[in-house]
Write an enzyme that holds these catalytic residues in place. Structure first.
Site, mmCIF file in Angstrom:
data_model
loop_
_atom_site.group_PDB
_atom_site.id
_atom_site.type_symbol
_atom_site.label_atom_id
_atom_site.label_comp_id
_atom_site.label_asym_id
_atom_site.label_seq_id
_atom_site.Cartn_x
_atom_site.Cartn_y
_atom_site.Cartn_z
ATOM 1 N N LYS A 36 -1.154 -8.816 -4.308
ATOM 2 C CA LYS A 36 -1.802 -9.089 -3.020
ATOM 3 C C LYS A 36 -3.076 -8.259 -3.009
ATOM 4 O O LYS A 36 -3.035 -7.052 -3.251
ATOM 5 C CB LYS A 36 -0.853 -8.666 -1.898
ATOM 6 C CG LYS A 36 -1.489 -8.442 -0.529
ATOM 7 C CD LYS A 36 -0.376 -8.093 0.473
ATOM 8 C CE LYS A 36 -0.900 -7.553 1.781
ATOM 9 N NZ LYS A 36 0.185 -7.183 2.706
ATOM 10 N N ASP A 69 -2.632 -8.521 11.028
ATOM 11 C CA ASP A 69 -1.286 -8.065 10.667
ATOM 12 C C ASP A 69 -0.235 -8.419 11.712
ATOM 13 O O ASP A 69 -0.450 -8.261 12.911
ATOM 14 C CB ASP A 69 -1.281 -6.544 10.476
ATOM 15 C CG ASP A 69 -2.029 -6.144 9.215
ATOM 16 O OD1 ASP A 69 -2.640 -7.019 8.577
ATOM 17 O OD2 ASP A 69 -1.998 -4.950 8.883
ATOM 18 N N ASP A 74 0.832 -1.208 0.000
ATOM 19 C CA ASP A 74 0.000 0.000 0.000
ATOM 20 C C ASP A 74 0.870 1.263 0.000
ATOM 21 O O ASP A 74 1.990 1.252 0.499
ATOM 22 C CB ASP A 74 -0.883 -0.035 1.256
ATOM 23 C CG ASP A 74 -2.177 0.723 1.077
ATOM 24 O OD1 ASP A 74 -2.305 1.470 0.086
ATOM 25 O OD2 ASP A 74 -3.069 0.550 1.921
ATOM 26 N N ARG A 95 -3.713 -15.065 3.309
ATOM 27 C CA ARG A 95 -3.378 -14.670 4.682
ATOM 28 C C ARG A 95 -4.315 -15.365 5.654
ATOM 29 O O ARG A 95 -5.505 -15.511 5.388
ATOM 30 C CB ARG A 95 -3.481 -13.153 4.814
ATOM 31 C CG ARG A 95 -2.195 -12.424 4.459
ATOM 32 C CD ARG A 95 -1.236 -12.356 5.638
ATOM 33 N NE ARG A 95 -1.816 -11.546 6.683
ATOM 34 C CZ ARG A 95 -1.852 -10.224 6.663
ATOM 35 N NH1 ARG A 95 -1.301 -9.549 5.669
ATOM 36 N NH2 ARG A 95 -2.403 -9.559 7.651
ATOM 37 N N ASP A 124 -6.094 -7.015 -0.768
ATOM 38 C CA ASP A 124 -6.525 -6.802 0.612
ATOM 39 C C ASP A 124 -8.049 -6.685 0.673
ATOM 40 O O ASP A 124 -8.742 -6.780 -0.353
ATOM 41 C CB ASP A 124 -5.845 -5.518 1.121
ATOM 42 C CG ASP A 124 -5.357 -5.665 2.550
ATOM 43 O OD1 ASP A 124 -6.047 -6.335 3.329
ATOM 44 O OD2 ASP A 124 -4.300 -5.089 2.876
HETATM 45 C C1 GLA Z 1 -3.673 -4.517 5.686
HETATM 46 C C2 GLA Z 1 -2.833 -5.738 5.372
HETATM 47 C C3 GLA Z 1 -1.364 -5.407 5.565
HETATM 48 C C4 GLA Z 1 -0.964 -4.236 4.688
HETATM 49 C C5 GLA Z 1 -1.874 -3.050 4.963
HETATM 50 C C6 GLA Z 1 -1.691 -1.940 3.952
HETATM 51 O O1 GLA Z 1 -3.608 -4.168 7.038
HETATM 52 O O2 GLA Z 1 -3.227 -6.824 6.146
HETATM 53 O O3 GLA Z 1 -0.561 -6.531 5.258
HETATM 54 O O4 GLA Z 1 -1.043 -4.602 3.334
HETATM 55 O O5 GLA Z 1 -3.244 -3.424 4.906
HETATM 56 O O6 GLA Z 1 -2.530 -0.850 4.221
#
Ligand code: GLA
Length: 598
Positions: free
Chosen positions: A207, A265, A118, A261, A209
């Site tokens: 990836k 985080d 991001d 995932r 999200d």
């Molecule tokens: C989420 C994802 C993280 C990262 C952030 C970016 O929290 O789980 O791994 O990519 O967004 O904003």
């Protein structure tokens, strides 16, 4: 005599040297920098010197990881910008990182993906074209992707299944929400964004999200399938997709993505690493070649006192060297993608040595697609195992994971590992043979530390115990547990008196909500007694099927919170079988384990 002299010459590999070192307790030590293996004469204890020398030569050879049989078959390896930089990325940061990886040994060790997370967004234009943050990427993305490719590396990008990205919802560093991510997601732009990323720019990974998807309450399976189809429609078959939904999304994920995932985080602190390991201990059944549980980007290199990340206020306090070894080793054992999250331009030398250790990497980078599973638990100390060279072979990887805050004495039993006879134990981190044992061995492991071995045994022994919490649960998903309580499908759950401390609950009530032990390997066919340990609040039933044919309806009485046993006799031929427990129309008892005796 002829055979003997042939052996003697192979044992006389000039890379193998004898040393007499009464002070060190290792039998063979590998020094990869010197290209040598040293056999310690003081630790041979009656063993055949030449047999040990031949093993030393084989251990040296094992440091070469063979090329993959298919480019998408192994867990992804590379770097991702998020853990250190948050949204504070730029063309310079990405290209300097790529150059560092190409020259500092990381690319050579297999870390080839450079993934932009991001922070690069600048919304979509009115006519639907994705724009890039003009301050951070003033030249757009083309020179960045081309620069990465020119170094022989691959380039990864990031998006959201919904309209707004996570950085725009939650922030991503000291500056608060990143407004560039508003309207930057894939929602409504699948075809155009995929064409831009994979055809025009040439990215190799994405990836996706879910912050924006969550806000819009999208259906995960439907939405990620649309995205996977949009990637396919570009004609690129080599692009890898990562689903980032912060919990095991369901077994459908493996049909459309290379990884998914499984947790919230990660942060650079022990509590976070222990939490993530804990949430991945019972997911081995969903890992297969080319499709992996993603434990999140690595926090290796974020050592106490040397931390470099924008998430200091969000819990990044740093990890110790023991915790770092546990972290990396467990990601290898559990076949997670390996995406470095630290600043590789200044990566500590000890971290680089750890994450380029070919023995640890071989545990992750092989074509078997196996994730380690738990075979013994004592409080927060776990023993995990998985096959090393071939399925059902005599070589197995073993992890002794001490998640507790005290030193732990592990008793490692050959019977728990389905191994028999003499077992040679190679410590993957120390790169040393620590000797051999039969039946069992004790190992003391420091708090938060772990040991990782390759055990080479004389015999593989037919497995007797199959825990329910390690079985394949066809409808398993964690979305309801965390968020909307949508499904009520089967899941592992703690039960103190159960074997391994776990049972599987909420089975049945639907034809697809079943439990299955795959890979039940029978060496000698014949009549077997299958004992199923269960617990049931009231009278319940299930069908036991072998390889798809219903064998028996098993009816059980309520057990009042205790465990009980059901027995079924079944003929099993030599070979690999699938044993399924199901009930299409009613709730099943909670299942603890299956024991197989001839
Ligand atoms: C989420 C994802 C993280 C990262 C952030 C970016 O929290 O789980 O791994 O990519 O967004 O904003």
């Amino acid at each position: 005599m002829a055979a003997l002299s042939a052996f003697a010459s192979s044992g006389a590999d000039e890379r193998v040297e004898y040393r007499d070192c009464p002070k060190c307790d290792k039998r063979i030590r590998v020094d990869l920098a010197a290209g040598k293996a040293y056999v310690n004469l003081s630790r041979l204890e009656g063993a055949d010197k030449e047999v040990v020398a031949a093993r030393a030569a084989r251990l040296l050879d094992a440091a070469r990881i063979p090329p993959a049989s298919d480019p998408k078959i192994r867990p992804l390896m590379g770097w991702s910008s998020w853990n250190t930089f948050g949204v504070g990325i730029s063309e310079d940061v990405i290209l300097e990182t790529a150059r560092a990886m190409a020259t500092n040994g990381l690319k050579a060790a297999g870390y080839t993906y450079v993934n932009i997370d991001d922070g690069f967004f600048w919304g979509h234009s009115e006519d639907g074209i994705l724009r890039f943050n003009p301050k951070r990427f003033p030249n757009g993305m083309k020179p960045v992707v081309d620069g990465i490719h020119a170094l022989g590396l691959k380039a990864g990008i990031y998006s959201d299944a919904g309209a707004d990205t996570c950085g725009s919802v939650w922030g991503g560093g000291p500056d608060g929400p990143d407004n560039g991510g508003v309207g930057g997601g894939l929602y409504g732009h699948d075809a155009a964004d995929c064409k831009l990323h994979f055809v025009d720019l040439g990215f190799d990974f994405i990836k996706v999200d879910y912050c924006g998807g969550f806000v819009l309450k999208l259906d995960e399976r439907k939405r990620y399938t649309e995205i996977a189809n949009a990637i396919k429609a570009t004609g690129r078959t080599d692009v890898r997709l990562n689903i980032c939904r912060w919990g095991f999304p369901g077994t459908w994920a493996a049909d459309i993505a290379e990884s998914w995932r499984t947790t919230g985080d990660i942060r650079a602190n022990w509590g976070s690493i222990r939490q993530i390991i804990g949430e991945n201990l019972y997911l081995s059944a969903y890992s297969k070649p080319g499709h992996y549980n993603d434990m999140d980007m690595l926090e290796v290199g974020q050592l106490v006192g040397q931390l470099k990340s924008v998430f200091g206020k969000n819990g990044d306090t740093g990890i110790t060297p023991d915790e770092e070894t546990t972290h990396f080793g467990m990601w290898c054992m559990l076949s997670s993608p390996l995406l470095i999250g630290c600043d590789v331009r200044t990566i500590p030398a000890s971290t680089k040595a750890l994450i380029t250790n070919p023995y640890l990497l071989a545990m992750n980078q092989n074509d078997l697609g196996l994730q380690g599973y738990v075979v013994a638990k004592d409080g927060a100390a776990y023993i995990l195992v998985k096959d090393a060279v071939e399925k059902f072979g005599r070589s197995r990887y073993v992890a002794l994971y001490n998640g507790s805050d005290q030193a732990h004495d592990f008793t490692v039993r050959a019977a728990d590992l389905d191994l028999g006879g003499r077992i040679d134990a190679f410590d993957l981190v120390e790169m040393a043979d620590v000797g051999c044992f039969k039946d069992q061995v004790s190992v003391n492991v420091a708090p938060h530390a772990s040991k990782f071995y390759r055990f080479d045994a004389e015999r593989r022994v037919q497995r007797k115990v199959y825990e329910a919490e390690c079985a394949y649960l066809a409808d398993y998903q964690e979305l309801d547990e965390r968020f909307e309580k949508k499904f009520g499908t089967a899941a592992p759950a703690p039960m103190e008196s159960a074997s391994g401390g776990m049972v599987v609950v909420k089975l049945g009530n639907s034809a697809t909500n079943y439990l299955e032990w795959r890979d039940v390997k029978i060496d000698n066919g014949g009549e077997y007694v299958l004992v199923i340990d269960y617990s049931s609040p009231d009278d319940r039933a299930f069908d036991l099927a072998v390889d798809g044919g219903v064998v028996r309806r098993v009816e059980v009485k309520g057990t009042e919170g205790r465990l009980s046993k059901a027995e079924v006799s079944v003929k099993l031929s030599a070979g690999v079988h699938t044993i399924r427990l199901a009930n299409a129309s009613a709730r099943m008892p909670d299942i603890d384990r299956l024991t197989l005796t001839p």
